[in-house]
Each structure stands twice: as structure tokens, then as C-alpha cells.
Enzyme design. Structure first.
Site, PDB file in Angstrom:
ATOM      1  N   ASP A   1      51.396  33.544  44.133  1.00 54.80           N
ATOM      2  CA  ASP A   1      50.667  32.359  43.676  1.00 54.80           C
ATOM      3  C   ASP A   1      51.043  32.007  42.233  1.00 54.80           C
ATOM      4  O   ASP A   1      50.565  31.008  41.690  1.00 54.80           O
ATOM      5  CB  ASP A   1      49.160  32.516  43.845  1.00 54.80           C
ATOM      6  N   SER A   2      51.942  32.790  41.646  1.00 54.89           N
ATOM      7  CA  SER A   2      52.553  32.405  40.372  1.00 54.89           C
ATOM      8  C   SER A   2      53.278  31.075  40.488  1.00 54.89           C
ATOM      9  O   SER A   2      53.587  30.440  39.475  1.00 54.89           O
ATOM     10  CB  SER A   2      53.532  33.488  39.906  1.00 54.89           C
TER      11      SER A   2
ATOM     12  N   ASP B   1      50.922  35.714  49.018  1.00 55.13           N
ATOM     13  CA  ASP B   1      49.645  35.890  48.328  1.00 55.13           C
ATOM     14  C   ASP B   1      48.514  35.099  48.980  1.00 55.13           C
ATOM     15  O   ASP B   1      48.694  33.906  49.299  1.00 55.13           O
ATOM     16  CB  ASP B   1      49.756  35.418  46.877  1.00 55.13           C
TER      17      ASP B   1
ATOM     18  N   LYS C   1      48.927  39.684  50.597  1.00 54.72           N
ATOM     19  CA  LYS C   1      48.462  40.415  49.421  1.00 54.72           C
ATOM     20  C   LYS C   1      47.222  39.749  48.856  1.00 54.72           C
ATOM     21  O   LYS C   1      47.128  38.513  48.835  1.00 54.72           O
ATOM     22  CB  LYS C   1      49.563  40.464  48.353  1.00 54.72           C
TER      23      LYS C   1
ATOM     24  N   GLU D   1      44.127  40.339  45.512  1.00 52.80           N
ATOM     25  CA  GLU D   1      43.854  41.021  44.253  1.00 52.80           C
ATOM     26  C   GLU D   1      42.503  41.714  44.279  1.00 52.80           C
ATOM     27  O   GLU D   1      41.493  41.103  44.657  1.00 52.80           O
ATOM     28  CB  GLU D   1      43.876  40.015  43.094  1.00 52.80           C
TER      29      GLU D   1
ATOM     30  N   GLU E   1      49.925  45.756  38.108  1.00 50.30           N
ATOM     31  CA  GLU E   1      50.338  44.780  37.104  1.00 50.30           C
ATOM     32  C   GLU E   1      49.742  45.090  35.741  1.00 50.30           C
ATOM     33  O   GLU E   1      48.523  45.255  35.613  1.00 50.30           O
ATOM     34  CB  GLU E   1      49.949  43.356  37.515  1.00 50.30           C
TER      35      GLU E   1
END
Length: 256
Positions: free
Chosen positions: A44-45, A83, A111, A113, A180
Site C-alpha cells: 500500500d506504499s 497488502d 498481508k 499490519e 519494519e
């Protein structure tokens, strides 16, 4: 090089490092696949390095589906992780529904978070037979709440929580987990304790794999680059050089 996520445990057991890069479009995915990268992450960057958003919290599930499908069309071999964006996994039911949409778009794994607090969501995904990748440490989707990007694991309490998160994700069936901006010693200890493949970014050299945002690696996003990312090319300058050369040719007066 990897051809399946099932190869990850074998790589870890053999002590072989794994390479991971982000991809958001067809040509980049195809080039990275042909270059032999082990894993691709549709991160999602993309909100920042592709769409110009201030952070990742504005990325939607439809955006992730769109970019995941583009990446899938570009690869023949490399597994693709996608993501789950902000607020698309608030409940186990929502997490599973969102994961299924990304899998339908072409992802091989999803993925999200978070650690211990999101284990019900992780279990729902894994029990449905969807490969899962965790993400702990600095969480970009929490950057607004936390007021910035901060290194994790600096205190004993933080280190203990990170290890607890990692062990919980491991027990829930994660095949890999991103660490991260984690203090290097903590990342190395997590790597030692879990069966899953650890993927470090700004977390020192002691993880099983390393991931970078591809524009950081190739120098195509010159307006910001994290301190741990070494640019191996200067694509931005090359684009500007080529454009200026073409403009000069176009605007030059024809010979009399």
C-alpha cells in the site's frame, strides 16, 4: 529463486537469504520477475510513490485490487503478496472477505499490519486456506495515530511486545512476517525464535529476507528516500535527461 511460497521454510532452514521488492504495475512486475527476485509485494506504499498521497491510510481495497491485477499480468514465476489496506480488516469477517478479493485479483498471499490484537483476523484468513504474511514493528497505517515514523524495539517493553507479536503470528500460521524499522538485535532475535520467514526493512541484516520499495532502490522517487535505502540507480534523472533531449530535438529550428 522462489517459485512458490512453500519454498520459504526450505530457504530458512538452509540459511539462504530471500529477496523481496515492491511492484505496482505490469512493466515493473515483469522486469523484476525476469531479474529473478524471489517475492513481489504489492504494497500500500503505492499510495505515496504512485498516487501521491501523504501516507498509506488513503489507499482503498479497490486500488489494491487494481494494482494487484496489473502485477499478476506481469509475472510468470514470482509469488505475489498483496497488502490489505487500512480499515479493511477490522473484524475477522471483513478481513477474510477483503483477503478473498485480493486473491481473486491475483495475489498468492495477503498481508496485514499488527500482532497479537489481530490474531482472530489472521486465523480467519489462514483457516480459509489463504497464505498469510504478517507485519510488525513500525506500522505505516498507524503513522497518523502515532505522529510519525518511529523505530521500534528501543526499550525492553517494546522488544518484549514485538517478540510476543511475532510468536503469536507464527503460531497462527503466518508463512512470513515483515519487520519494519525494528532495532536490529530485536529483529535478529525474532528471526531466531519463529518458524516463519522474517522480512526486514530498516531492521538490520539479521532477518531471513530483505524488502525495499522499488522506487527507493532505482531512484525513481527522488522527493523522499528513507535513510536505510541505498539507491542503485538514478532513474529520475535519466527520465528528465531523456525528456530534455527530446524537447531540444522537437524545438530546434530546422536547417535552412
Amino acid at each position: 529463486m522462489l517459485t512458490s511460497l512453500t519454498d520459504l521454510p526450505l530457504k530458512k532452514q538452509a540459511g539462504e537469504r530471500v529477496t523481496v521488492l515492491t511492484a505496482y504495475d505490469y512493466p515493473t512486475a515483469r522486469l523484476l520477475d525476469e531479474a529473478g527476485v524471489d517475492l513481489l509485494l504489492v504494497g500500500d506504499s503505492l499510495g505515496m510513490v504512485v498516487l501521491g498521497l501523504p501516507d498509506t491510510t488513503g489507499v482503498t481495497l479497490d486500488m489494491m485490487r487494481h494494482h494487484t491485477a496489473a502485477v499478476r499480468r506481469g509475472v510468470k514465476r514470482v509469488p505475489v503478496i498483496s497488502d490489505l489496506p487500512f480499515h479493511t480488516y477490522d473484524t475477522p469477517e471483513q478481513a477474510l472477505a477483503s483477503a478473498r478479493l485480493l486473491m481473486e485479483a491475483g495475489a498468492d498471499a495477503v498481508k496485514l499490519e499488527g500482532g497479537v490484537a489481530f490474531i482472530p483476523q489472521v486465523r480467519a484468513i489462514v483457516q480459509a486456506g489463504i497464505p498469510f504474511v504478517g507485519h510488525i514493528g513500525m506500522l505505516p497505517q498507524s503513522v497518523v495515530l502515532e505522529g510519525g515514523y518511529k523505530k521500534k524495539g528501543k526499550t525492553p517493553a517494546q522488544a518484549e511486545q514485538l517478540i510476543a507479536d511475532a510468536l503469536a503470528l507464527d503460531a497462527a500460521g503466518a508463512c512470513a512476517m515483515v519487520l519494519e524499522s525494528v532495532v536490529a538485535e530485536v529483529a535478529t532475535e525474532i528471526t531466531r525464535q519463529v518458524k516463519a520467514t522474517t522480512i526486514g526493512i530498516g531492521a538490520g541484516p539479521g532477518t531471513d529476507a530483505q524488502v525495499l520499495v522499488t522506487p527507493d532502490l532505482i531512484g525513481s522517487f527522488p522527493w523522499f528516500r528513507p535513510p536505510f535505502a541505498k539507491a542503485r540507480a538514478d532513474v529520475a534523472s535519466e527520465i528528465q535527461r531523456a525528456v530534455k533531449e527530446w524537447m531540444t530535438d522537437v524545438t530546434a529550428k530546422p536547417a535552412p
